[in-house]
Write a protein that holds these residues in place. Structure first.
Motif, mmCIF file in Angstrom:
data_model
loop_
_atom_site.group_PDB
_atom_site.id
_atom_site.type_symbol
_atom_site.label_atom_id
_atom_site.label_comp_id
_atom_site.label_asym_id
_atom_site.label_seq_id
_atom_site.Cartn_x
_atom_site.Cartn_y
_atom_site.Cartn_z
ATOM 1 N N GLU A 736 0.835 -1.201 0.000
ATOM 2 C CA GLU A 736 0.000 0.000 0.000
ATOM 3 C C GLU A 736 0.871 1.252 0.000
ATOM 4 O OE1 GLU A 736 -3.905 0.799 2.349
ATOM 5 O OE2 GLU A 736 -2.286 1.705 3.514
ATOM 6 N N ASP A 737 1.975 1.209 0.715
ATOM 7 C CA ASP A 737 2.896 2.345 0.708
ATOM 8 C C ASP A 737 3.496 2.557 -0.681
ATOM 9 O OD1 ASP A 737 2.467 2.847 3.395
ATOM 10 O OD2 ASP A 737 4.109 1.538 4.033
ATOM 11 N N VAL A 738 3.728 1.468 -1.416
ATOM 12 C CA VAL A 738 4.196 1.604 -2.798
ATOM 13 C C VAL A 738 3.132 2.306 -3.633
ATOM 14 C CG1 VAL A 738 4.925 0.373 -4.876
ATOM 15 C CG2 VAL A 738 5.668 -0.433 -2.631
ATOM 16 N N LEU A 739 1.871 1.872 -3.470
ATOM 17 C CA LEU A 739 0.770 2.476 -4.211
ATOM 18 C C LEU A 739 0.675 3.967 -3.945
ATOM 19 C CD1 LEU A 739 -1.961 2.273 -5.842
ATOM 20 C CD2 LEU A 739 -3.048 1.891 -3.626
ATOM 21 N N LEU A 740 0.772 4.349 -2.676
ATOM 22 C CA LEU A 740 0.580 5.742 -2.289
ATOM 23 C C LEU A 740 1.887 6.523 -2.233
ATOM 24 C CD1 LEU A 740 -2.013 5.180 0.581
ATOM 25 C CD2 LEU A 740 -2.457 5.639 -1.836
ATOM 26 N N ASP A 741 3.019 5.870 -2.580
ATOM 27 C CA ASP A 741 4.342 6.498 -2.562
ATOM 28 C C ASP A 741 4.651 7.092 -1.182
ATOM 29 O OD1 ASP A 741 6.803 7.175 -3.515
ATOM 30 O OD2 ASP A 741 6.165 9.031 -4.476
ATOM 31 N N ARG A 742 4.426 6.291 -0.139
ATOM 32 C CA ARG A 742 4.761 6.688 1.227
ATOM 33 C C ARG A 742 6.013 5.940 1.637
ATOM 34 N NH1 ARG A 742 -1.116 5.701 3.532
ATOM 35 N NH2 ARG A 742 -0.155 3.659 3.699
ATOM 36 N N ARG A 743 7.138 6.636 1.609
ATOM 37 C CA ARG A 743 8.416 5.987 1.891
ATOM 38 C C ARG A 743 8.721 6.013 3.382
ATOM 39 N NH1 ARG A 743 12.019 7.509 -3.447
ATOM 40 N NH2 ARG A 743 10.247 8.018 -4.782
ATOM 41 N N ARG A 744 9.549 5.077 3.793
ATOM 42 C CA ARG A 744 9.943 5.010 5.205
ATOM 43 C C ARG A 744 10.613 6.320 5.613
ATOM 44 N NH1 ARG A 744 10.160 -0.544 6.871
ATOM 45 N NH2 ARG A 744 10.242 -1.996 5.093
ATOM 46 N N GLY A 745 10.396 6.704 6.856
ATOM 47 C CA GLY A 745 11.066 7.880 7.382
ATOM 48 C C GLY A 745 10.417 9.170 6.977
#
Length: 745
Positions: A736-745
């Protein structure tokens, strides 16, 4: 407006309503100026004495070592300037500074400076530095619209960020012939919200007189048969030289097998930046591609600058159009357009930007006499067989003289290229002034497999010029269509042939006639600007087991109702009435279908205060308004996957939508969920079933919540930004983070 992905607060970004996000670092004082672009405020940095002065962000922002970050700002002053990223370790000690090049000149008008670089080893925080070297005391330099964050790049670009922008260095390019490669920062004013342009440009300098060219070193993969588009802003030299961009294809062994050049019309209209486009379908044996640019007939020392270099899948100017981009847009010449009768000549408009509806050029039809001429496109496939309806459409504008009329027709051909004649066509009278949309429908005759667009243009004065642009041919499909996706619990609404830049409102209409706004990416779809002629809406809040239809209202840009549409009816089904849906309206990908153990026993609390009046039998009770429903929903999850999915849904604490089959006697309800209980059902330890108790409190429908999505990102963007899947796993915690481009940190 806030810059997407900005690590800086809105106050620090726009310097509105104050300068609290900034502080002096060297030889300066700061105040709030006026006349900004992103809000009225701007940062006014005043020199204490002659020499370099600096300001920085008050806060330090968490970053990840090894990751590339970008900063940019709009600026104005009496001297040139630069911008930098100051890298700090966990103790707040400076490790290094990544500076931009100094702007090539000074300007009192707003212009863009920027730089990007990888955070060095040991860096955990970053600050933005603003710098200018003043010639005396009490001199002002102005800054505004400041960004710090991950690089903002053109989505869908096959080229990596540094090749696109040259913000890190010039390593994405190599000289091919008679050229050197460097970077420069010219003074250019861009739109305040043009976030992926400005700052460093790639500078190709001709070593000696003659032709000069450079080539991107990247070789992104392509799919044979797919049409790609290469484009860039070109800043040619002021002296006469022919500037061009070229899309090149290579086979699996690296041999160049095809190329399409697009030449900037000369002379250019000025000394600015001009976007030039080149498109071509990848040949059958194509494996990779690249972009070249250059000058023909350059003088020694002449410079060609490139900004925002992109290779992407070529767009369709109308969804479903069978015309290639080159024939639709006229951006690299006249493509397949020819005169088949009459005296008119066919050419691309010149200079750049003199006449266009899309892109920078149009097709110019010039008639020296007051007669009719026939202009025809190349032939294009029309799959589907006989009887299907096709529509040809052009956008036309009178450039000079007068035209009696323009007829738009479709000419049909079979597989052997035999001419099958034309459709009846539609004839339009046009007047000088605006651009006109001219269209004509025709049914494909028996054996037809190809078609061309044919125009019969009749001039009514000598030396008349007609401009044609955005030429498309597509199979006509329903303007409005609905379908149910029962397995995922939503209704899909498809809207076609929407007018760009108009405003759109979409209602879901229930059997009792009540209307509910449908949710879109920015919230409820109420007077949203139309940015594409095709829109596919997933209505995850459509009720179960209830027949609904959709009312679509289209308003002109001034806000006046222009047209309405009604969809057919649709009913969303639930296969097992013992199940229910729990959905997050803003994140429909998290929706869970769960098995209901027991519906809530509802309570409706009320605030009351009771007073005992001496001498009276009954109390006096003061009551507030009775509140919404509250109760415990008991459900089961049957697998570990269902359990993990329910945890993901509940983690955010957002307002959820609970939907059950109408036969269960429970209306769809927006709820908040309190402290949950997850219990085992007994039996073996390996038993995956869990019994959940969800305390529900009825809530209002979220109004401003938009549907989260990829926002245009594709797998190509992921492939371009990351070298390996290991890098993707390092950057993102979940898919889901890939889909929404939410990277760690």
């Amino acid at each position: 407006m806030a810059i997407p992905g900005n690590l800086l607060s809105s106050t620090t970004e726009s310097i509105d309503p104050n300068t609290s996000g900034w502080t002096s670092k060297l030889n300066s004082t700061i105040t709030q100026g006026v006349g900004g672009r992103n809000g009225n405020g701007c940062l006014a940095v005043k020199s204490v004495a002659a020499g370099e002065m600096q300001a920085r962000t008050v806060s330090s922002y968490a970053i990840t070592a090894g990751t590339v970050y970008e900063t940019f700002s709009d600026t104005a002053g009496v001297v040139a300037e630069r911008i930098g990223i100051r890298w700090l370790n966990s103790a707040g000690t400076e490790i290094s500074i990544t500076w931009s090049l100094t702007t090539a000149g000074a300007s009192g008008g707003w212009h863009r400076v920027s730089v990007a670089g990888a955070a060095p080893v040991g860096a955990t925080q970053a600050q933005v530095l603003l710098s200018s070297t003043e010639t005396g005391a009490n001199q002002y330099h102005y800054w505004e619209n400041v960004y710090l964050g991950l690089p903002i790049r053109v989505q869908g670009n096959l080229l990596p960020f540094n090749t696109e922008s040259s913000e890190v260095d010039a390593s994405g390019w190599a000289a091919v012939v008679n050229a050197t490669v460097s970077r420069q920062v010219p003074v250019v004013q861009w739109a305040v919200d043009a976030y992926n342009v400005g700052g460093h440009t790639l500078a190709m300098t001709a070593v000696a007189a003659g032709n000069a060219s450079v080539l991107a070193v990247d070789r992104p993969t392509v799919t044979p048969g797919v049409e790609y588009l290469a484009y860039a802003y070109l800043n040619p030299p002021t002296l006469a030289a022919v500037a061009w961009i070229e899309l090149r294809y290579y086979d699996a062994t690296g041999n160049q097998i095809a190329a399409q050049r697009s030449t900037l019309a000369t002379p250019p209209p000025g000394a600015g930046m001009y976007r030039q486009r080149a498109s071509l379908a990848a040949p059958a044996n194509a494996a990779t591609c690249s972009v070249a640019a250059g000058l023909d007939g350059a003088s020694a020392g002449q410079v060609l600058r490139l900004e925002t270099v992109v290779v992407t899948v070529a767009p369709k100017l109308q969804s479903g159009s069978v015309l290639p981009y080159a024939d639709s847009s006229i951006e690299q010449g006249v493509a397949g357009w020819t005169r088949t009768a009459g005296v008119a000549t066919v050419a691309q408009t010149t200079p750049w930007g003199i006449a266009f509806f899309e892109g920078s050029y149009a097709l110019a039809i010039t008639s020296t006499t007051a007669t009719a001429s026939t202009i025809r496109s190349a032939k294009f496939p029309t799959p589907g067989g006989a009887g299907l309806n096709w529509r040809a459409q052009i956008i036309a504008h009178i450039g000079a003289g007068t035209w009696a009329n323009v007829a738009v027709k479709i000419r049909w051909y079979d597989a052997a290229n035999t001419d099958l004649g034309t459709s009846a066509g539609t004839t339009y009278g046009i007047s000088p002034g605006p651009w006109y949309v001219l269209s004509s429908d025709g049914a494909a005759p028996a054996t037809a497999t190809q078609a061309a667009i044919e125009l019969v243009a009749t001039a009514s004065a000598t030396n008349s010029v007609l401009h044609i642009d955005q030429i498309v041919l597509w199979q006509v499909l329903p303007q409005t269509a609905v379908s149910t996706v029962d397995a995922d619990g939503y209704i899909q609404l498809t809207l076609r042939e929407l007018p760009l830049d108009y405003l759109l409102t979409v209602y879901r209409v229930s059997p009792d006639g009540s209307r509910t706004l449908v949710r879109g990416p920015a919230g409820l779809l109420s007077l949203n600007v139309i940015t594409s002629d095709l829109m596919i809406i997933e209505d995850h809040e459509a009720p179960l087991g209830v027949q609904v239809y959709y009312l679509i209202e289209i308003y002109n840009p001034a806000g006046a109702l222009a047209s309405t549409r009604l969809s057919t009816s649709a009913t969303l089904a639930l296969a097992d009435i013992q199940e229910a849906w729990l959905k997050d309206p803003g994140n429909p990908q998290r929706a869970c279908r769960v098995l209901v153990q027991r519906a809530p026993d509802w309570q409706r609390p009320i605030e009351q205060t009771a007073y005992v009046v001496r001498g009276r039998r009954n109390k006096v009770v003061l009551s507030g308004q009775r509140q919404g429903l509250e109760g415990d929903l008991a459900i089961w999850t049957r697998t570990d996957e269902e359990r993990a999915a329910l945890h993901l849904l509940l983690d955010s604490g957002s307002v959820l939508l609970w939907q059950a089959d109408p036969g269960m006697g429970v209306d769809d309800m927006y709820v908040t969920v309190g402290q949950i209980t997850e219990a085992r059902t007994g039996g073996f330890a390996q038993e995956p079933w869990r019994a959940w108790t969800l305390p529900l409190v009825q809530a209002d429908m979220p109004v401003t919540t938009g549907v989260n999505g990829a926002a245009g990102r594709t797998w190509q963007d992921v492939l371009t930004e990351f070298a390996t899947w290991g890098d993707v796993r390092t950057a993102y915690a979940t898919w889901e983070d890939v889909l929404l481009d939410r990277r760690r940190g």
